[in-house]
Design a protein around this motif. Structure first.
Motif, PDB file in Angstrom:
ATOM      1  N   GLY A  95      46.290  40.389  35.344  1.00  0.00           N
ATOM      2  CA  GLY A  95      44.809  40.393  34.941  1.00  0.00           C
ATOM      3  C   GLY A  95      44.162  40.427  36.440  1.00  0.00           C
ATOM      4  O   GLY A  95      44.233  39.624  37.011  1.00  0.00           O
ATOM      5  N   ARG A  96      42.949  41.240  36.310  1.00  0.00           N
ATOM      6  CA  ARG A  96      42.129  41.058  37.397  1.00  0.00           C
ATOM      7  C   ARG A  96      41.359  39.843  37.973  1.00  0.00           C
ATOM      8  O   ARG A  96      41.509  39.449  39.066  1.00  0.00           O
ATOM      9  N   ALA A  97      40.965  39.086  37.000  1.00  0.00           N
ATOM     10  CA  ALA A  97      39.900  38.067  37.384  1.00  0.00           C
ATOM     11  C   ALA A  97      41.023  36.910  37.694  1.00  0.00           C
ATOM     12  O   ALA A  97      40.856  36.102  38.731  1.00  0.00           O
ATOM     13  N   PHE A  98      42.023  36.817  36.728  1.00  0.00           N
ATOM     14  CA  PHE A  98      42.986  35.585  37.044  1.00  0.00           C
ATOM     15  C   PHE A  98      43.384  35.712  38.447  1.00  0.00           C
ATOM     16  O   PHE A  98      43.768  34.720  39.224  1.00  0.00           O
ATOM     17  N   TYR A  99      44.129  36.965  38.637  1.00  0.00           N
ATOM     18  CA  TYR A  99      45.094  37.281  39.767  1.00  0.00           C
ATOM     19  C   TYR A  99      44.280  37.384  41.017  1.00  0.00           C
ATOM     20  O   TYR A  99      44.743  36.761  42.182  1.00  0.00           O
ATOM     21  N   ALA A 106      43.855  25.228  42.095  1.00  0.00           N
ATOM     22  CA  ALA A 106      42.408  24.487  42.370  1.00  0.00           C
ATOM     23  C   ALA A 106      41.305  25.305  42.260  1.00  0.00           C
ATOM     24  O   ALA A 106      40.226  25.274  41.965  1.00  0.00           O
ATOM     25  N   ASP A 107      41.675  26.774  42.634  1.00  0.00           N
ATOM     26  CA  ASP A 107      40.576  27.829  42.278  1.00  0.00           C
ATOM     27  C   ASP A 107      40.469  28.408  40.749  1.00  0.00           C
ATOM     28  O   ASP A 107      39.766  29.299  40.601  1.00  0.00           O
ATOM     29  N   LEU A 108      41.242  28.000  39.925  1.00  0.00           N
ATOM     30  CA  LEU A 108      41.092  28.456  38.490  1.00  0.00           C
ATOM     31  C   LEU A 108      39.542  28.261  37.923  1.00  0.00           C
ATOM     32  O   LEU A 108      39.135  27.076  38.024  1.00  0.00           O
ATOM     33  N   THR A 109      38.929  29.212  37.484  1.00  0.00           N
ATOM     34  CA  THR A 109      37.511  29.069  36.724  1.00  0.00           C
ATOM     35  C   THR A 109      37.843  29.406  35.257  1.00  0.00           C
ATOM     36  O   THR A 109      38.642  30.152  34.818  1.00  0.00           O
ATOM     37  N   MET A 110      36.654  28.935  34.427  1.00  0.00           N
ATOM     38  CA  MET A 110      36.886  29.476  33.108  1.00  0.00           C
ATOM     39  C   MET A 110      36.785  30.891  32.792  1.00  0.00           C
ATOM     40  O   MET A 110      37.151  31.382  31.861  1.00  0.00           O
ATOM     41  N   ASP A 111      35.956  31.685  33.711  1.00  0.00           N
ATOM     42  CA  ASP A 111      35.831  32.782  33.652  1.00  0.00           C
ATOM     43  C   ASP A 111      37.086  33.901  33.880  1.00  0.00           C
ATOM     44  O   ASP A 111      37.780  34.512  32.570  1.00  0.00           O
ATOM     45  N   ALA A 112      38.031  33.235  34.423  1.00  0.00           N
ATOM     46  CA  ALA A 112      39.230  33.682  34.716  1.00  0.00           C
ATOM     47  C   ALA A 112      40.118  33.511  33.525  1.00  0.00           C
ATOM     48  O   ALA A 112      41.010  34.311  32.811  1.00  0.00           O
ATOM     49  N   VAL A 113      40.039  32.333  33.004  1.00  0.00           N
ATOM     50  CA  VAL A 113      40.893  31.851  31.637  1.00  0.00           C
ATOM     51  C   VAL A 113      40.457  32.750  30.663  1.00  0.00           C
ATOM     52  O   VAL A 113      41.111  33.152  29.756  1.00  0.00           O
ATOM     53  N   TRP A 114      38.794  32.773  30.404  1.00  0.00           N
ATOM     54  CA  TRP A 114      38.577  33.679  29.331  1.00  0.00           C
ATOM     55  C   TRP A 114      38.731  34.998  29.261  1.00  0.00           C
ATOM     56  O   TRP A 114      39.157  35.574  28.213  1.00  0.00           O
ATOM     57  N   ARG A 115      38.986  35.597  30.520  1.00  0.00           N
ATOM     58  CA  ARG A 115      39.093  36.931  30.335  1.00  0.00           C
ATOM     59  C   ARG A 115      40.796  37.086  30.384  1.00  0.00           C
ATOM     60  O   ARG A 115      41.301  37.979  29.626  1.00  0.00           O
ATOM     61  N   SER A 116      41.728  36.097  30.741  1.00  0.00           N
ATOM     62  CA  SER A 116      43.068  36.246  30.319  1.00  0.00           C
ATOM     63  C   SER A 116      43.286  35.999  28.870  1.00  0.00           C
ATOM     64  O   SER A 116      44.092  36.897  28.321  1.00  0.00           O
ATOM     65  N   THR A 118      41.149  36.830  26.616  1.00  0.00           N
ATOM     66  CA  THR A 118      40.840  38.227  25.610  1.00  0.00           C
ATOM     67  C   THR A 118      41.399  39.321  26.274  1.00  0.00           C
ATOM     68  O   THR A 118      42.503  39.732  25.827  1.00  0.00           O
ATOM     69  N   LEU A 119      40.730  40.055  27.013  1.00  0.00           N
ATOM     70  CA  LEU A 119      41.155  41.203  27.611  1.00  0.00           C
ATOM     71  C   LEU A 119      40.584  41.510  29.039  1.00  0.00           C
ATOM     72  O   LEU A 119      39.406  41.331  29.164  1.00  0.00           O
ATOM     73  N   ASP A 120      41.258  41.844  29.904  1.00  0.00           N
ATOM     74  CA  ASP A 120      40.878  41.940  31.187  1.00  0.00           C
ATOM     75  C   ASP A 120      41.449  43.547  31.811  1.00  0.00           C
ATOM     76  O   ASP A 120      42.510  43.905  31.416  1.00  0.00           O
ATOM     77  N   ASP A 180      49.059  40.925  52.129  1.00  0.00           N
ATOM     78  CA  ASP A 180      49.257  41.500  50.703  1.00  0.00           C
ATOM     79  C   ASP A 180      47.749  41.934  50.342  1.00  0.00           C
ATOM     80  O   ASP A 180      46.583  41.820  51.304  1.00  0.00           O
ATOM     81  N   ARG A 181      47.794  42.986  49.653  1.00  0.00           N
ATOM     82  CA  ARG A 181      46.599  43.567  48.966  1.00  0.00           C
ATOM     83  C   ARG A 181      46.579  43.763  47.584  1.00  0.00           C
ATOM     84  O   ARG A 181      47.781  43.854  46.903  1.00  0.00           O
ATOM     85  N   PHE A 182      45.485  43.931  46.850  1.00  0.00           N
ATOM     86  CA  PHE A 182      45.460  44.069  45.477  1.00  0.00           C
ATOM     87  C   PHE A 182      45.228  45.678  45.079  1.00  0.00           C
ATOM     88  O   PHE A 182      44.105  46.054  45.965  1.00  0.00           O
ATOM     89  N   TYR A 183      45.388  46.238  44.284  1.00  0.00           N
ATOM     90  CA  TYR A 183      45.363  47.618  43.906  1.00  0.00           C
ATOM     91  C   TYR A 183      44.986  47.575  42.349  1.00  0.00           C
ATOM     92  O   TYR A 183      45.537  47.041  41.377  1.00  0.00           O
ATOM     93  N   GLU A 184      43.916  48.795  42.223  1.00  0.00           N
ATOM     94  CA  GLU A 184      43.706  49.095  40.736  1.00  0.00           C
ATOM     95  C   GLU A 184      45.113  49.524  39.800  1.00  0.00           C
ATOM     96  O   GLU A 184      45.664  50.213  40.604  1.00  0.00           O
ATOM     97  N   ALA A 185      45.286  49.289  38.573  1.00  0.00           N
ATOM     98  CA  ALA A 185      46.447  49.386  37.979  1.00  0.00           C
ATOM     99  C   ALA A 185      46.160  50.053  36.583  1.00  0.00           C
ATOM    100  O   ALA A 185      44.904  49.846  36.039  1.00  0.00           O
ATOM    101  N   ARG A 186      46.922  50.700  35.838  1.00  0.00           N
ATOM    102  CA  ARG A 186      46.901  51.163  34.581  1.00  0.00           C
ATOM    103  C   ARG A 186      47.240  50.228  33.750  1.00  0.00           C
ATOM    104  O   ARG A 186      47.962  49.110  33.815  1.00  0.00           O
ATOM    105  N   GLY A 187      46.382  50.180  32.576  1.00  0.00           N
ATOM    106  CA  GLY A 187      46.742  49.283  31.345  1.00  0.00           C
ATOM    107  C   GLY A 187      45.829  47.970  31.360  1.00  0.00           C
ATOM    108  O   GLY A 187      45.070  47.752  32.557  1.00  0.00           O
ATOM    109  N   ARG A 188      45.654  47.453  30.467  1.00  0.00           N
ATOM    110  CA  ARG A 188      44.857  46.382  30.206  1.00  0.00           C
ATOM    111  C   ARG A 188      45.642  44.991  29.823  1.00  0.00           C
ATOM    112  O   ARG A 188      46.673  44.754  29.544  1.00  0.00           O
ATOM    113  N   PHE A 189      45.008  43.778  30.358  1.00  0.00           N
ATOM    114  CA  PHE A 189      45.918  42.656  30.411  1.00  0.00           C
ATOM    115  C   PHE A 189      45.358  41.456  29.437  1.00  0.00           C
ATOM    116  O   PHE A 189      44.083  41.430  29.071  1.00  0.00           O
ATOM    117  N   ASN A 190      46.152  40.945  28.670  1.00  0.00           N
ATOM    118  CA  ASN A 190      45.862  39.487  27.889  1.00  0.00           C
ATOM    119  C   ASN A 190      47.280  38.738  27.865  1.00  0.00           C
ATOM    120  O   ASN A 190      48.182  39.201  28.415  1.00  0.00           O
TER     121      ASN A 190
END
Length: 234
Positions: A95-99, A106-116, A118-120, A180-190
């Motif tokens: 998932g984009r937000a969590f990942y 220590a960097d975990l946020t409620m936004d990342a948890v919520w998106r994981s 639900t749907l991200d 390392d790098r992050f890239y746009e991916a296909r599919g939705r995460f939950n």
């Protein structure tokens, strides 16, 4: 008190249902997308590895000249493919937000948890790794035939969301470090269809049966050992 008791009973029932589903997800097989000859001297043999932590799995591909050519876009995006210690290309989906926002707990946020929960949107994380030590905890070796390995790499490549030029689209400024790098991916995460179910789908594309549902690393690894013992025996 009665309401609290009902709530606790409902929670306990939910936990039992989830545990039952997780157990069934391990013991009930999910067939591979196609069959490949077993790895051996006649068909060629490539070792890939799964690296697992408590919540996530990565696929470790050998950094052969062929793989470096196919992942040449990494050099375009600043990764040193000529590094003398480079031995593996490590790929994971999530998932984009969590990942991207949680390099450590220590960097975990409620936004990342919520998106994981639900749907991200999804991303692929690609990093450069060194030589593999098979004594490393959480590491599983998989022996694939050349055809199965080609199918695995093809699945990974198809998971990238390409840009206008047809190559993977990097997320500017999203990285944990210099390798390392992050890239746009296909599919939705939950949480129900997350990073480990993507890994399981990649392995089924390579001809390995898995458990029916693999939401966590232990369920994926146990399912592989149960349903694909030949590939995981070494």
């Amino acid at each position: 008190m009665r309401r609290l008791g009902h709530a606790l009973a409902g929670l306990a029932a939910l936990v039992c249902v989830l545990l039952s589903l997780a157990l069934l997800g391990i013991v009930v097989p999910r067939a591979a997308d196609r069959d490949f000859p077993p790895a051996g001297t006649a068909t060629g043999r490539t070792a890939v590895y799964l690296a697992a932590n408590p919540i996530h799995t990565d696929i470790l591909l050998p950094a052969t000249p062929e793989m470096l050519a196919r992942f040449g876009f990494l050099a375009r995006d600043g990764l040193p493919l000529d590094h003398p210690d480079l031995a593996t290309i490590v790929v994971g989906w999530g998932g984009r937000a969590f990942y991207t926002q949680t390099p450590t707990w220590a960097d975990l946020t409620m936004d990342a948890v919520w998106r994981s929960v639900t749907l991200d949107r999804s991303v692929l994380h690609v990093s450069l790794g060194g030589r593999v030590s098979e004594e490393q905890p959480g590491l599983l070796r998989l022996d694939l035939s050349d055809a199965a390995f080609a199918a695995l790499v093809g699945f990974v490549e198809e998971s990238f969301e390409p840009g206008a030029d047809g190559t993977p689209r990097v997320l500017p400024g999203a990285a944990y470090g210099a390798f390392d790098r992050f890239y746009e991916a296909r599919g939705r995460f939950n949480l129900l269809l997350g990073c480990n179910t993507w890994t399981a789908a990649a392995l089924r594309a390579a001809g390995l049966p898995t458990g029916l549902w693999s939401p966590l690393p232990p369920s994926l690894l146990w399912g592989l050992r149960l349903h694909a013992p030949v590939a995981t025996s070494s």
